[in-house]
Write a protein that holds these residues in place. Structure first.
Motif, PDB file in Angstrom:
ATOM      1  N   TYR A 138      12.772 -19.802  18.045  1.00  0.00           N
ATOM      2  CA  TYR A 138      13.797 -20.702  17.715  1.00  0.00           C
ATOM      3  C   TYR A 138      13.851 -21.527  16.646  1.00  0.00           C
ATOM      4  CZ  TYR A 138      15.598 -19.138  22.457  1.00  0.00           C
ATOM      5  OH  TYR A 138      15.978 -18.455  23.434  1.00  0.00           O
TER       6      TYR A 138
ATOM      7  N   VAL B 247      16.375 -16.765  16.646  1.00  0.00           N
ATOM      8  CA  VAL B 247      17.525 -17.408  17.018  1.00  0.00           C
ATOM      9  C   VAL B 247      17.440 -18.824  16.000  1.00  0.00           C
ATOM     10  CG1 VAL B 247      19.208 -18.895  18.501  1.00  0.00           C
ATOM     11  CG2 VAL B 247      17.897 -16.898  19.214  1.00  0.00           C
TER      12      VAL B 247
ATOM     13  N   VAL C  90      19.071 -22.304  14.743  1.00  0.00           N
ATOM     14  CA  VAL C  90      19.616 -23.665  15.450  1.00  0.00           C
ATOM     15  C   VAL C  90      19.897 -24.566  14.383  1.00  0.00           C
ATOM     16  CG1 VAL C  90      18.932 -25.200  17.010  1.00  0.00           C
ATOM     17  CG2 VAL C  90      18.139 -22.852  17.387  1.00  0.00           C
TER      18      VAL C  90
ATOM     19  N   ALA D 151      15.608 -26.897  19.149  1.00  0.00           N
ATOM     20  CA  ALA D 151      14.823 -25.620  19.024  1.00  0.00           C
ATOM     21  C   ALA D 151      13.637 -25.588  20.131  1.00  0.00           C
ATOM     22  CB  ALA D 151      14.239 -25.231  17.704  1.00  0.00           C
TER      23      ALA D 151
ATOM     24  N   LEU E  52      15.303 -25.034  23.713  1.00  0.00           N
ATOM     25  CA  LEU E  52      15.448 -23.756  23.884  1.00  0.00           C
ATOM     26  C   LEU E  52      14.370 -23.046  24.326  1.00  0.00           C
ATOM     27  CD1 LEU E  52      18.201 -23.122  21.176  1.00  0.00           C
ATOM     28  CD2 LEU E  52      18.711 -23.203  23.646  1.00  0.00           C
TER      29      LEU E  52
ATOM     30  N   ALA F 172       8.629 -22.441  18.498  1.00  0.00           N
ATOM     31  CA  ALA F 172       9.940 -23.482  18.114  1.00  0.00           C
ATOM     32  C   ALA F 172       9.409 -23.942  16.646  1.00  0.00           C
ATOM     33  CB  ALA F 172       9.913 -24.666  18.839  1.00  0.00           C
TER      34      ALA F 172
END
Length: 395
Positions: free
Chosen positions: A50, A76, A78, A88, A91, A106
Protein backbone atom coordinates in the motif's frame (compact mmCIF):
# COMPACT_ATOMS: atom_id res chain seq x y z
CA UNK A 1 -8.87 -15.71 15.11
CA UNK A 2 -7.16 -12.43 14.30
CA UNK A 3 -3.45 -12.57 13.55
CA UNK A 4 -1.02 -10.75 15.82
CA UNK A 5 0.43 -7.87 13.79
CA UNK A 6 4.15 -7.11 14.01
CA UNK A 7 6.20 -4.19 12.71
CA UNK A 8 8.96 -6.26 11.12
CA UNK A 9 11.10 -3.48 9.70
CA UNK A 10 11.12 0.29 9.24
CA UNK A 11 13.00 2.70 7.00
CA UNK A 12 13.12 6.46 6.63
CA UNK A 13 15.27 8.90 4.70
CA UNK A 14 16.21 12.36 5.92
CA UNK A 15 13.61 14.89 4.86
CA UNK A 16 14.58 17.88 2.74
CA UNK A 17 13.27 21.16 1.37
CA UNK A 18 11.44 21.31 -1.97
CA UNK A 19 13.92 21.58 -4.80
CA UNK A 20 16.71 20.00 -2.76
CA UNK A 21 15.45 16.42 -2.75
CA UNK A 22 15.89 13.52 -5.16
CA UNK A 23 12.84 12.50 -7.18
CA UNK A 24 9.95 10.74 -5.44
CA UNK A 25 11.01 7.51 -7.15
CA UNK A 26 14.51 7.67 -5.65
CA UNK A 27 13.30 8.72 -2.20
CA UNK A 28 10.63 6.02 -2.00
CA UNK A 29 12.92 3.27 -3.25
CA UNK A 30 15.58 4.18 -0.69
CA UNK A 31 13.06 4.12 2.18
CA UNK A 32 11.94 0.63 1.09
CA UNK A 33 15.53 -0.61 0.88
CA UNK A 34 16.14 0.68 4.40
CA UNK A 35 13.03 -1.09 5.72
CA UNK A 36 13.99 -4.35 4.02
CA UNK A 37 17.53 -4.10 5.42
CA UNK A 38 16.16 -3.34 8.87
CA UNK A 39 14.01 -6.47 8.71
CA UNK A 40 16.71 -8.58 7.05
CA UNK A 41 14.24 -9.52 4.33
CA UNK A 42 14.32 -9.62 0.53
CA UNK A 43 11.65 -7.92 -1.57
CA UNK A 44 10.43 -11.22 -3.02
CA UNK A 45 8.92 -12.03 0.39
CA UNK A 46 6.61 -8.99 0.22
CA UNK A 47 3.12 -10.13 -0.80
CA UNK A 48 1.28 -6.81 -1.14
CA UNK A 49 2.01 -3.08 -0.94
CA UNK A 50 0.00 0.00 0.00
CA UNK A 51 1.68 3.18 -1.23
CA UNK A 52 0.62 6.65 -0.13
CA UNK A 53 1.19 10.07 -1.66
CA UNK A 54 -0.94 13.19 -2.07
CA UNK A 55 0.64 15.09 -4.95
CA UNK A 56 1.35 12.86 -7.92
CA UNK A 57 -0.07 11.15 -10.96
CA UNK A 58 -1.82 7.79 -10.95
CA UNK A 59 0.22 4.69 -10.08
CA UNK A 60 3.23 6.58 -8.75
CA UNK A 61 3.45 3.73 -6.25
CA UNK A 62 4.25 1.31 -9.04
CA UNK A 63 6.89 3.67 -10.43
CA UNK A 64 8.59 3.76 -7.05
CA UNK A 65 8.40 0.06 -6.26
CA UNK A 66 9.49 -1.07 -9.71
CA UNK A 67 12.89 0.35 -8.73
CA UNK A 68 13.03 -2.37 -6.07
CA UNK A 69 11.58 -5.19 -8.15
CA UNK A 70 8.80 -6.10 -10.55
CA UNK A 71 7.37 -9.07 -8.70
CA UNK A 72 3.77 -8.79 -9.86
CA UNK A 73 2.33 -8.22 -6.38
CA UNK A 74 -0.80 -6.13 -5.78
CA UNK A 75 0.14 -2.46 -5.33
CA UNK A 76 -2.59 -0.15 -4.09
CA UNK A 77 -2.14 3.63 -4.27
CA UNK A 78 -3.55 5.59 -1.32
CA UNK A 79 -4.49 9.27 -0.86
CA UNK A 80 -6.07 10.53 2.38
CA UNK A 81 -4.53 13.99 2.53
CA UNK A 82 -2.05 14.38 5.41
CA UNK A 83 -3.21 11.06 6.93
CA UNK A 84 -2.12 9.19 3.80
CA UNK A 85 0.90 7.41 5.31
CA UNK A 86 -1.08 6.16 8.29
CA UNK A 87 -3.91 5.09 6.01
CA UNK A 88 -1.46 2.93 4.04
CA UNK A 89 -0.32 1.52 7.39
CA UNK A 90 -3.95 0.93 8.41
CA UNK A 91 -4.66 -1.05 5.25
CA UNK A 92 -1.47 -3.11 5.62
CA UNK A 93 -2.26 -3.86 9.27
CA UNK A 94 -5.83 -4.81 8.42
CA UNK A 95 -4.73 -7.18 5.66
CA UNK A 96 -2.29 -8.98 7.95
CA UNK A 97 -4.63 -9.05 10.94
CA UNK A 98 -7.44 -10.58 8.89
CA UNK A 99 -5.13 -13.22 7.42
CA UNK A 100 -5.17 -11.97 3.84
CA UNK A 101 -1.36 -11.78 3.68
CA UNK A 102 1.62 -12.40 5.95
CA UNK A 103 3.99 -9.68 4.75
CA UNK A 104 2.71 -6.31 3.53
CA UNK A 105 4.66 -3.17 2.75
CA UNK A 106 3.33 0.27 3.73
CA UNK A 107 5.15 3.08 1.94
CA UNK A 108 4.63 6.83 1.94
CA UNK A 109 6.40 9.60 0.06
CA UNK A 110 5.98 13.16 -1.14
CA UNK A 111 7.83 15.40 -3.55
CA UNK A 112 6.39 18.79 -2.64
CA UNK A 113 6.54 22.24 -4.17
CA UNK A 114 7.48 25.38 -2.24
CA UNK A 115 4.80 27.63 -0.78
CA UNK A 116 1.44 27.12 0.86
CA UNK A 117 -0.62 24.03 0.07
CA UNK A 118 -3.03 24.53 -2.80
CA UNK A 119 -5.47 22.63 -4.98
CA UNK A 120 -4.22 21.59 -8.40
CA UNK A 121 -7.75 21.39 -9.85
CA UNK A 122 -9.93 24.42 -10.56
CA UNK A 123 -12.58 22.89 -12.83
CA UNK A 124 -14.49 20.87 -10.20
CA UNK A 125 -15.85 21.14 -6.64
CA UNK A 126 -13.01 21.50 -4.17
CA UNK A 127 -12.57 19.18 -1.24
CA UNK A 128 -14.83 20.07 1.72
CA UNK A 129 -16.72 22.62 -0.37
CA UNK A 130 -19.93 21.93 1.58
CA UNK A 131 -18.23 22.96 4.84
CA UNK A 132 -16.36 26.07 3.67
CA UNK A 133 -19.14 28.31 4.98
CA UNK A 134 -17.89 27.43 8.48
CA UNK A 135 -14.39 28.71 7.73
CA UNK A 136 -15.71 31.74 5.89
CA UNK A 137 -17.93 32.62 8.83
CA UNK A 138 -15.50 31.96 11.67
CA UNK A 139 -12.42 33.47 10.01
CA UNK A 140 -14.14 36.20 8.00
CA UNK A 141 -11.69 38.80 9.35
CA UNK A 142 -8.71 37.15 7.56
CA UNK A 143 -10.07 36.13 4.13
CA UNK A 144 -6.74 36.59 2.35
CA UNK A 145 -4.67 34.24 4.50
CA UNK A 146 -3.75 30.80 3.05
CA UNK A 147 -6.49 28.28 3.81
CA UNK A 148 -4.38 25.94 5.96
CA UNK A 149 -3.33 28.89 8.11
CA UNK A 150 -6.95 30.03 8.45
CA UNK A 151 -8.00 26.50 9.41
CA UNK A 152 -5.45 25.79 12.13
CA UNK A 153 -4.88 29.38 13.19
CA UNK A 154 -8.64 29.76 13.48
CA UNK A 155 -8.82 26.65 15.65
CA UNK A 156 -6.02 27.96 17.85
CA UNK A 157 -7.72 31.33 18.19
CA UNK A 158 -10.96 29.62 19.17
CA UNK A 159 -9.06 27.85 21.96
CA UNK A 160 -7.56 31.18 23.04
CA UNK A 161 -10.99 32.77 23.16
CA UNK A 162 -12.59 29.87 25.05
CA UNK A 163 -9.89 29.13 27.59
CA UNK A 164 -7.58 32.15 27.68
CA UNK A 165 -4.68 30.32 26.04
CA UNK A 166 -1.82 32.68 25.20
CA UNK A 167 0.03 32.92 21.91
CA UNK A 168 3.37 32.29 23.59
CA UNK A 169 2.10 28.87 24.67
CA UNK A 170 2.07 27.86 21.01
CA UNK A 171 5.56 29.35 20.72
CA UNK A 172 6.67 27.16 23.63
CA UNK A 173 5.40 24.09 21.77
CA UNK A 174 7.45 25.07 18.72
CA UNK A 175 10.54 25.63 20.88
CA UNK A 176 10.04 22.18 22.45
CA UNK A 177 9.89 20.65 18.99
CA UNK A 178 13.23 22.22 18.11
CA UNK A 179 14.89 20.83 21.24
CA UNK A 180 13.67 17.34 20.39
CA UNK A 181 14.71 17.61 16.73
CA UNK A 182 18.23 18.61 17.70
CA UNK A 183 18.73 14.96 18.71
CA UNK A 184 17.24 13.52 15.52
CA UNK A 185 19.74 13.11 12.65
CA UNK A 186 16.83 12.66 10.21
CA UNK A 187 15.09 15.94 11.09
CA UNK A 188 15.29 18.76 8.59
CA UNK A 189 15.41 21.61 11.15
CA UNK A 190 17.85 21.04 14.01
CA UNK A 191 18.44 24.57 15.26
CA UNK A 192 17.26 24.98 18.84
CA UNK A 193 14.83 27.87 19.21
CA UNK A 194 13.62 29.71 22.28
CA UNK A 195 10.02 30.70 22.89
CA UNK A 196 11.09 34.31 22.44
CA UNK A 197 12.67 33.60 19.06
CA UNK A 198 9.48 31.92 17.86
CA UNK A 199 7.41 34.87 19.05
CA UNK A 200 9.68 37.38 17.31
CA UNK A 201 9.53 35.64 13.92
CA UNK A 202 7.46 37.01 11.03
CA UNK A 203 3.84 37.50 12.08
CA UNK A 204 1.41 35.56 9.90
CA UNK A 205 -1.75 36.36 11.90
CA UNK A 206 -1.47 39.12 14.53
CA UNK A 207 -2.10 37.80 18.01
CA UNK A 208 -2.44 34.23 16.74
CA UNK A 209 0.58 32.93 14.80
CA UNK A 210 4.12 33.55 13.65
CA UNK A 211 5.72 31.77 10.72
CA UNK A 212 7.71 29.35 12.90
CA UNK A 213 4.48 27.96 14.37
CA UNK A 214 3.65 26.33 11.01
CA UNK A 215 5.45 23.41 9.39
CA UNK A 216 6.85 24.13 5.92
CA UNK A 217 6.51 21.96 2.77
CA UNK A 218 8.94 19.05 2.90
CA UNK A 219 10.03 16.17 0.67
CA UNK A 220 10.77 12.65 1.91
CA UNK A 221 9.79 9.01 2.26
CA UNK A 222 9.33 6.34 4.93
CA UNK A 223 8.26 2.69 4.92
CA UNK A 224 7.28 -0.17 7.23
CA UNK A 225 7.01 -3.92 6.76
CA UNK A 226 3.91 -5.23 8.51
CA UNK A 227 3.96 -8.98 9.11
CA UNK A 228 2.16 -11.70 11.01
CA UNK A 229 3.86 -13.14 14.08
CA UNK A 230 3.95 -16.49 12.34
CA UNK A 231 5.81 -14.98 9.38
CA UNK A 232 8.24 -13.18 11.69
CA UNK A 233 9.12 -16.41 13.48
CA UNK A 234 9.48 -18.37 10.25
CA UNK A 235 11.90 -15.86 8.72
CA UNK A 236 13.78 -14.89 11.86
CA UNK A 237 12.49 -11.31 11.95
CA UNK A 238 12.48 -9.37 15.18
CA UNK A 239 8.99 -9.31 16.61
CA UNK A 240 9.32 -7.00 19.58
CA UNK A 241 6.97 -4.27 18.28
CA UNK A 242 3.28 -5.05 17.86
CA UNK A 243 0.34 -2.99 16.64
CA UNK A 244 -2.10 -3.42 19.52
CA UNK A 245 -5.02 -1.36 18.19
CA UNK A 246 -5.77 1.05 15.39
CA UNK A 247 -8.70 3.17 14.21
CA UNK A 248 -9.43 5.23 11.12
CA UNK A 249 -12.26 7.73 11.49
CA UNK A 250 -13.89 10.31 9.23
CA UNK A 251 -16.18 13.26 9.92
CA UNK A 252 -19.51 12.51 11.56
CA UNK A 253 -22.78 14.44 11.19
CA UNK A 254 -22.42 16.14 14.58
CA UNK A 255 -18.81 17.25 14.04
CA UNK A 256 -19.83 20.78 13.02
CA UNK A 257 -22.88 21.27 15.19
CA UNK A 258 -22.36 23.88 16.50
CA UNK A 259 -19.86 25.29 13.96
CA UNK A 260 -16.35 25.14 15.41
CA UNK A 261 -12.89 25.57 13.93
CA UNK A 262 -11.54 23.14 16.54
CA UNK A 263 -13.84 20.45 15.18
CA UNK A 264 -13.16 21.58 11.62
CA UNK A 265 -9.45 20.71 11.95
CA UNK A 266 -10.20 17.24 13.23
CA UNK A 267 -10.52 17.18 17.01
CA UNK A 268 -13.86 15.42 16.74
CA UNK A 269 -12.37 12.67 14.55
CA UNK A 270 -9.38 12.40 16.89
CA UNK A 271 -11.54 11.91 19.97
CA UNK A 272 -13.52 9.15 18.27
CA UNK A 273 -10.43 7.33 17.00
CA UNK A 274 -8.62 7.59 20.34
CA UNK A 275 -11.63 6.27 22.26
CA UNK A 276 -11.85 3.28 19.94
CA UNK A 277 -8.15 2.50 20.32
CA UNK A 278 -8.10 2.83 24.10
CA UNK A 279 -11.16 0.60 24.45
CA UNK A 280 -9.83 -2.01 22.03
CA UNK A 281 -6.49 -2.23 23.84
CA UNK A 282 -7.88 -1.95 27.36
CA UNK A 283 -5.70 1.04 28.23
CA UNK A 284 -6.21 4.72 28.91
CA UNK A 285 -4.37 7.91 28.03
CA UNK A 286 -2.75 7.82 31.46
CA UNK A 287 -0.82 4.74 30.29
CA UNK A 288 0.84 6.59 27.39
CA UNK A 289 4.40 7.82 27.96
CA UNK A 290 5.38 8.68 24.37
CA UNK A 291 3.29 9.98 21.49
CA UNK A 292 3.93 11.13 17.93
CA UNK A 293 1.05 13.42 17.01
CA UNK A 294 0.09 15.63 14.07
CA UNK A 295 1.65 19.03 14.84
CA UNK A 296 1.32 20.60 11.39
CA UNK A 297 0.82 23.81 13.37
CA UNK A 298 1.82 24.32 17.00
CA UNK A 299 -1.84 25.13 17.64
CA UNK A 300 -2.91 21.68 16.50
CA UNK A 301 -0.47 19.99 18.87
CA UNK A 302 -2.16 21.65 21.83
CA UNK A 303 -5.62 20.79 20.53
CA UNK A 304 -4.53 17.19 20.04
CA UNK A 305 -3.32 16.83 23.64
CA UNK A 306 -6.91 17.39 24.67
CA UNK A 307 -8.53 15.34 21.90
CA UNK A 308 -6.36 12.32 22.74
CA UNK A 309 -7.17 12.68 26.43
CA UNK A 310 -3.58 13.39 27.43
CA UNK A 311 -4.96 16.29 29.45
CA UNK A 312 -8.48 17.60 30.14
CA UNK A 313 -10.19 19.82 27.57
CA UNK A 314 -9.24 23.42 28.24
CA UNK A 315 -6.04 22.52 30.08
CA UNK A 316 -3.69 22.24 27.12
CA UNK A 317 -1.85 25.39 28.15
CA UNK A 318 -1.28 24.06 31.67
CA UNK A 319 0.01 20.81 30.17
CA UNK A 320 2.60 22.81 28.23
CA UNK A 321 3.55 25.18 31.02
CA UNK A 322 4.00 22.29 33.48
CA UNK A 323 6.41 20.61 31.06
CA UNK A 324 4.19 17.55 30.77
CA UNK A 325 4.71 17.35 27.00
CA UNK A 326 8.45 16.68 27.07
CA UNK A 327 11.18 14.66 28.79
CA UNK A 328 10.62 14.59 32.54
CA UNK A 329 6.88 15.21 32.10
CA UNK A 330 3.85 12.98 31.72
CA UNK A 331 3.99 12.29 27.97
CA UNK A 332 6.94 12.94 25.67
CA UNK A 333 5.19 14.30 22.59
CA UNK A 334 6.98 14.18 19.25
CA UNK A 335 10.45 13.12 20.41
CA UNK A 336 11.36 13.10 16.70
CA UNK A 337 10.81 16.84 16.49
CA UNK A 338 7.40 16.33 14.93
CA UNK A 339 6.12 17.85 11.73
CA UNK A 340 7.26 21.27 12.90
CA UNK A 341 10.96 20.35 13.02
CA UNK A 342 11.35 16.89 11.49
CA UNK A 343 9.32 17.94 8.46
CA UNK A 344 5.98 17.06 6.88
CA UNK A 345 6.09 15.37 3.45
CA UNK A 346 2.37 14.63 3.47
CA UNK A 347 2.32 11.02 2.27
CA UNK A 348 5.34 10.03 4.34
CA UNK A 349 4.41 11.57 7.68
CA UNK A 350 2.39 8.68 9.12
CA UNK A 351 5.12 6.17 8.34
CA UNK A 352 7.81 8.48 9.70
CA UNK A 353 5.84 8.48 12.95
CA UNK A 354 5.79 4.68 12.81
CA UNK A 355 9.57 4.70 12.29
CA UNK A 356 10.11 6.87 15.37
CA UNK A 357 7.82 4.91 17.68
CA UNK A 358 9.19 1.56 16.54
CA UNK A 359 12.65 2.75 17.52
CA UNK A 360 11.33 4.06 20.83
CA UNK A 361 9.84 0.66 21.68
CA UNK A 362 13.00 -1.13 20.55
CA UNK A 363 15.09 1.15 22.74
CA UNK A 364 17.11 2.32 19.73
CA UNK A 365 16.15 6.01 19.65
CA UNK A 366 19.56 7.11 20.96
CA UNK A 367 19.47 10.61 22.51
CA UNK A 368 15.70 10.80 21.88
CA UNK A 369 15.00 7.64 23.87
CA UNK A 370 12.13 7.82 26.33
CA UNK A 371 12.87 5.55 29.28
CA UNK A 372 10.61 2.65 30.22
CA UNK A 373 8.46 2.74 27.07
CA UNK A 374 5.94 -0.10 26.84
CA UNK A 375 3.20 1.63 24.86
CA UNK A 376 3.49 4.25 22.11
CA UNK A 377 0.65 6.26 20.57
CA UNK A 378 0.51 7.68 17.04
CA UNK A 379 -1.91 10.31 15.71
CA UNK A 380 -2.09 11.39 12.06
CA UNK A 381 -4.84 13.55 10.61
CA UNK A 382 -5.85 14.66 7.13
CA UNK A 383 -8.52 17.27 6.57
CA UNK A 384 -11.27 16.21 4.28
CA UNK A 385 -11.23 14.11 6.42
CA UNK A 386 -9.44 11.17 7.94
CA UNK A 387 -7.81 10.51 11.28
CA UNK A 388 -5.71 7.45 12.12
CA UNK A 389 -4.74 6.65 15.70
CA UNK A 390 -2.42 3.69 16.26
CA UNK A 391 -1.26 2.09 19.50
CA UNK A 392 1.98 0.11 19.49
CA UNK A 393 3.26 -2.06 22.28
CA UNK A 394 6.17 -4.26 23.24
CA UNK A 395 5.41 -7.83 22.20
Amino acid sequence: MLEKVIVGGVGMIQFSKPGASPSYVEMAAEAVRLALNDAGLSYDKVQQAYVGYVYGDSTCGQSALYEIGMSGIPIVNVNNNCATGSTALYLARQMVELGGADCVLALGFEQMQPGALKSHWDDRPRTRARFMSIVNELTSDVPDLPLALRNFGGAGREHMQRYGTKMDTFAAIRAKASRHAANNPLAIFKKILTTEEVMSDKVMWPGVMTRLMACPPTCGAAAALIVSERFAKKHGLRSDVQILAQALTTDSEDAYDPPSMISFVGSHMTQAAAMHVYEAAGVGPEDIKVCELHDCFAHNELLTYEALGLCPVGEGEKFVMDGDNTFGGKVVTNPSGGLLSKGHPLGATGLAQCYELTNQLRGTADKRQVTGVKLALQHNIGLGGACVVTLYGKN
